[in-house]
Design a protein around this motif. Sequence first.
Motif, mmCIF file in Angstrom:
data_model
loop_
_atom_site.group_PDB
_atom_site.id
_atom_site.type_symbol
_atom_site.label_atom_id
_atom_site.label_comp_id
_atom_site.label_asym_id
_atom_site.label_seq_id
_atom_site.Cartn_x
_atom_site.Cartn_y
_atom_site.Cartn_z
ATOM 1 N N VAL A 1 11.920 41.826 9.637
ATOM 2 C CA VAL A 1 11.290 43.059 9.750
ATOM 3 C C VAL A 1 9.846 43.019 10.188
ATOM 4 O O VAL A 1 9.252 42.032 9.813
ATOM 5 C CB VAL A 1 11.234 43.861 8.353
ATOM 6 N N ARG A 2 9.453 43.699 11.271
ATOM 7 C CA ARG A 2 8.163 43.602 12.068
ATOM 8 C C ARG A 2 7.527 45.060 12.073
ATOM 9 O O ARG A 2 8.233 45.998 12.254
ATOM 10 C CB ARG A 2 8.287 43.093 13.409
ATOM 11 N N ALA A 3 6.247 44.887 12.026
ATOM 12 C CA ALA A 3 5.464 46.232 12.039
ATOM 13 C C ALA A 3 3.967 46.006 12.212
ATOM 14 O O ALA A 3 3.660 44.891 12.486
ATOM 15 C CB ALA A 3 5.453 47.074 10.709
ATOM 16 N N PHE A 4 3.206 46.848 12.522
ATOM 17 C CA PHE A 4 1.989 46.919 12.820
ATOM 18 C C PHE A 4 1.111 47.823 12.018
ATOM 19 O O PHE A 4 1.703 49.078 11.793
ATOM 20 C CB PHE A 4 1.728 47.287 14.351
ATOM 21 N N ASP A 5 -0.233 47.544 11.752
ATOM 22 C CA ASP A 5 -0.961 48.542 10.916
ATOM 23 C C ASP A 5 -1.995 48.812 11.775
ATOM 24 O O ASP A 5 -2.960 48.155 11.877
ATOM 25 C CB ASP A 5 -1.433 47.842 9.665
ATOM 26 N N PRO A 6 -2.032 50.166 12.394
ATOM 27 C CA PRO A 6 -3.118 50.271 13.520
ATOM 28 C C PRO A 6 -4.323 50.613 12.550
ATOM 29 O O PRO A 6 -5.661 50.945 13.271
ATOM 30 C CB PRO A 6 -2.488 51.572 13.854
ATOM 31 N N THR A 7 -4.756 50.760 11.346
ATOM 32 C CA THR A 7 -6.001 50.730 10.662
ATOM 33 C C THR A 7 -6.568 49.738 10.730
ATOM 34 O O THR A 7 -7.926 49.756 10.264
ATOM 35 C CB THR A 7 -5.632 51.550 9.161
ATOM 36 N N ALA A 8 -5.959 48.332 10.992
ATOM 37 C CA ALA A 8 -6.753 47.237 10.980
ATOM 38 C C ALA A 8 -7.767 46.987 11.922
ATOM 39 O O ALA A 8 -7.194 47.359 13.075
ATOM 40 C CB ALA A 8 -5.641 46.282 10.825
ATOM 41 N N PRO A 9 -8.965 46.574 11.557
ATOM 42 C CA PRO A 9 -9.671 46.298 12.589
ATOM 43 C C PRO A 9 -9.431 44.729 13.262
ATOM 44 O O PRO A 9 -8.696 44.576 12.686
ATOM 45 C CB PRO A 9 -11.176 46.187 11.870
ATOM 46 N N ALA A 10 -10.107 44.549 14.157
ATOM 47 C CA ALA A 10 -9.800 43.553 15.125
ATOM 48 C C ALA A 10 -9.832 42.225 14.258
ATOM 49 O O ALA A 10 -9.021 41.290 14.490
ATOM 50 C CB ALA A 10 -10.669 43.317 16.298
ATOM 51 N N HIS A 11 -10.730 42.150 13.423
ATOM 52 C CA HIS A 11 -10.804 40.781 12.557
ATOM 53 C C HIS A 11 -10.656 41.014 11.087
ATOM 54 O O HIS A 11 -11.167 40.007 10.424
ATOM 55 C CB HIS A 11 -12.381 40.490 12.852
ATOM 56 N N ASP A 12 -9.925 42.150 10.531
ATOM 57 C CA ASP A 12 -9.706 42.017 9.041
ATOM 58 C C ASP A 12 -8.184 43.031 8.998
ATOM 59 O O ASP A 12 -7.767 43.368 9.842
ATOM 60 C CB ASP A 12 -10.855 42.743 8.595
ATOM 61 N N TRP A 13 -8.070 42.790 7.581
ATOM 62 C CA TRP A 13 -6.630 43.429 7.316
ATOM 63 C C TRP A 13 -7.020 45.166 7.315
ATOM 64 O O TRP A 13 -8.243 45.524 6.845
ATOM 65 C CB TRP A 13 -6.091 43.058 5.962
ATOM 66 N N GLY A 14 -5.921 45.790 7.252
ATOM 67 C CA GLY A 14 -6.435 47.352 7.370
ATOM 68 C C GLY A 14 -6.040 47.994 5.975
ATOM 69 O O GLY A 14 -5.862 47.067 5.027
ATOM 70 N N THR A 15 -5.721 49.358 6.059
ATOM 71 C CA THR A 15 -5.296 49.841 4.675
ATOM 72 C C THR A 15 -3.929 50.744 4.703
ATOM 73 O O THR A 15 -3.639 51.604 4.115
ATOM 74 C CB THR A 15 -6.539 50.831 4.403
ATOM 75 N N GLY A 16 -3.362 50.421 5.767
ATOM 76 C CA GLY A 16 -2.144 51.101 6.244
ATOM 77 C C GLY A 16 -0.804 50.823 5.415
ATOM 78 O O GLY A 16 0.152 50.492 5.982
ATOM 79 N N SER A 17 -1.037 50.953 4.036
ATOM 80 C CA SER A 17 0.120 50.306 3.186
ATOM 81 C C SER A 17 1.343 51.192 3.141
ATOM 82 O O SER A 17 2.424 50.848 3.179
ATOM 83 C CB SER A 17 -0.231 50.188 1.909
ATOM 84 N N GLU A 18 1.279 52.645 3.597
ATOM 85 C CA GLU A 18 2.116 53.656 3.464
ATOM 86 C C GLU A 18 3.135 53.344 4.510
ATOM 87 O O GLU A 18 4.108 53.124 4.223
ATOM 88 C CB GLU A 18 1.477 54.988 3.481
ATOM 89 N N PRO A 19 2.474 53.556 5.875
ATOM 90 C CA PRO A 19 3.590 52.977 6.843
ATOM 91 C C PRO A 19 4.321 51.787 6.836
ATOM 92 O O PRO A 19 5.332 51.471 7.428
ATOM 93 C CB PRO A 19 3.010 53.513 8.217
#
Lengths: 414, 406
Positions: free
Chosen positions: B260-278
Amino acid sequence: MSAREQRAASQRIVVTGLGAVSPYGRGRDVLWRGLATGETAIGELELFDSAEHRTHVAGQVNADFGELGEHLSRRQRERLTRTDQFALSAAFEAFGNADLSEGTTELGVFFGCSTGGMFEGEALFEEGADPSSTTQIFAAHQNNSPADAIARALGSTGPIEVISSACSAATMALEGALQALRSGEVEVALAGGADGLCRLTYAGFNSLRAVDEEACRPFRAEREGLSIGEGAGVLVLETLEHARARRATPIAELAGAGSSCDAFHMTAPHPEGLGAAAAIRAAIQDAGIEHGDVDFFNLHGTGTPHNDAAEWRALVNVFGERASRLPATSTKSGVGHLLGGCGGLEAVVTVMCLDAGMVHPTMGAGPVDPDSPADLVLGKARELTKSNFAVSANLAFGGANGALVFRRFSEEPS
Amino acid sequence: MSAVVTGVGTIGPWGAGLEALSDALESGQSTLSEVDRGKGFHADSSARTAGLVDPAVYREWLPGASARRMSVNSRMTLAAARMAAKSGGLDEDQVGGDRTAISMGTSFASSEFTARLLEQINKTGPQSASPFLFMETVANAYAGQVAMHFEARGSNSTITQREASGALAVARALYQLSSGSADRVITGSVDEMSPLPHALLDRFRALARAGADGVERSRVFDRDRGGFVASEGATILMLEPEELAEARGAKVFGRIRCAVRAFDPTAPAHDWGTGSEPLARALTRGLKRDGLAPKDIDQIVSGASGSRTGDRLEAHILKKTWGDAELPPILAPKSVTGEYGGGQLAAAILALNGQAFASTPGFESVDPDLGIRPHDGASLPTPKRILVSSLASGGAACWFVLESCS
């Protein structure tokens, strides 16, 4: 075959949007007009001092990207590298051309990139550089950066795949998109590639004596090497079902893709073009057509003596006697070699050629190499008597090859 | 869409081979080395250690003279690939061919050769640039070297997606097998940890700093975690369609059921994001597409590394995916292997085959924001299915399900 696999096999994947940034400027129309004139956009390299390099020409992008302000905040734009800007500009153009709504977030992003923001990263190595001031660049200089920037800007939550397989990276990214769309993983995807000029690749290709001192002359007898370029090409791909449901107009169909490896040499192609031939044949087979159905060929056509010769052998291997009668062109003669991005831009150009029913000319001086007598379109764009299917191919370092088959859109399946 | 694993080769700070990794996971002992901080990239107060590989541990797997000009990445990849072939009982001349593809992942490519080439260009001029260094700076050099060694003439691709590079390479391999474009895929992950990426990761505050005991240690999922230990290594998996593996009586280490592949658009270029819901929705939907539900997962091989943001994102995704149901045991191999180098892939294969894991080293207190207590060292039943989780800084996400064939 499961029901899902059957559905995948019958699934048609269409192109509904195109975007480009090239040394001709920003936008697909600018690119098309530039190529049609038959005048190369390769010129003097100005991005960095080339005085100590062996050669001094390149396909450099000199465009203004202020339009990104419509989509990104000033802070976001300040953090972009040049390659990120190319990728985003082309992606927004393709997205708009496809008339996709801003709410389309279940996008796949499949992208090729080989140098990313290396140009900015090189600042770390300049005399007196303070690494603490360039750490932001570290994140951006990686090859995933342009694709991540696209997905982030569009709010995409779909799959992302960045291929860094040198010159065939974007072609293989499109192959990945095709597989994901056929399998039902996504219904719509942005696919393509981008790369920017940098000192490392400029010096590196020169160290291999692979760069022409003049603008490159693909398939010409006196060719001496490639010209490095920069830019981006992005396509919106979607299932025909999805395109129909939203009343989008397909421009073309991505009918097939294939890839292979020479497994021969790290920097030289197999002299008989066996790997390239395998990729082209696999793409044609994947499209469910015969080689005789192909109406023109967008060459990898770098202009290096060995690469063009190997590509010619591959054409003969696949198309037989017809190789010398198959209209062929090299987009690189106009824009230079976009490295990891070339497959994206050349896919865009191939689709535009199919759509227009004509092939842009191959630029560069001198007679066609008698040992590689391709039917090169010369001087001015050539109208095709038939323009149903086209192949675009790329050959890379490490022997990685990729090929795509595009079909002019027709309601009838091939 | 599924494929079976018919060979595994792994190299890391723990040594070479599954047995060496197994010992490290069972004991919970990491092998740390002092990083060369004399190149001028590091800040004075930077992290000092990394999980570095002693080249002696894989020297026997290198093909002699041809490896001399290779980057560390190419050497480790080739050695791990040869190891993988042997582990599956394949003779080297059986590995390649027209239908053997390669799908590799790398986060940083050859940072050592890139740094050396740029130093050459800047100090002695561009005309002194070495072609040998240049060709190995290209991210797909290692895939090319492996292809040449085995004469693997199928598709040859390299994915660069930071910490998720290896998992995404496995996902692409799965696609290639299920689409019928290959009969074998050599896949996996490689990374070298030269001073340059180590220093830059440190400047991003991504690396673990020394605790009261003076040791730089990742504290996966812990309340006081402060970063990860950067490592190097290579792990290669040989994948084949199940029917072909069965037909040749291959040794099978497990089945990869789906990816399964996905992307978190809340992530900045150099860190992890917070988009756990999607991301949780994408994971749930991806499992469902293959007829699975969270309840079918017996263990999770987490990609958590001790990063404050990365571990938080993973914890929240898992919590949301499982909802009210109890989470299965969570193994955190990066607490031993470190981040990068593919150790997680090999650890997942071991977990599927009943590997005993020590109590998660470095973990002491539950972070109330995460509510995750990783594996405590208790004996676990051999799992039927494992979820391998991999989240990249910058936004990429990939999960795949490993399944027992027995």
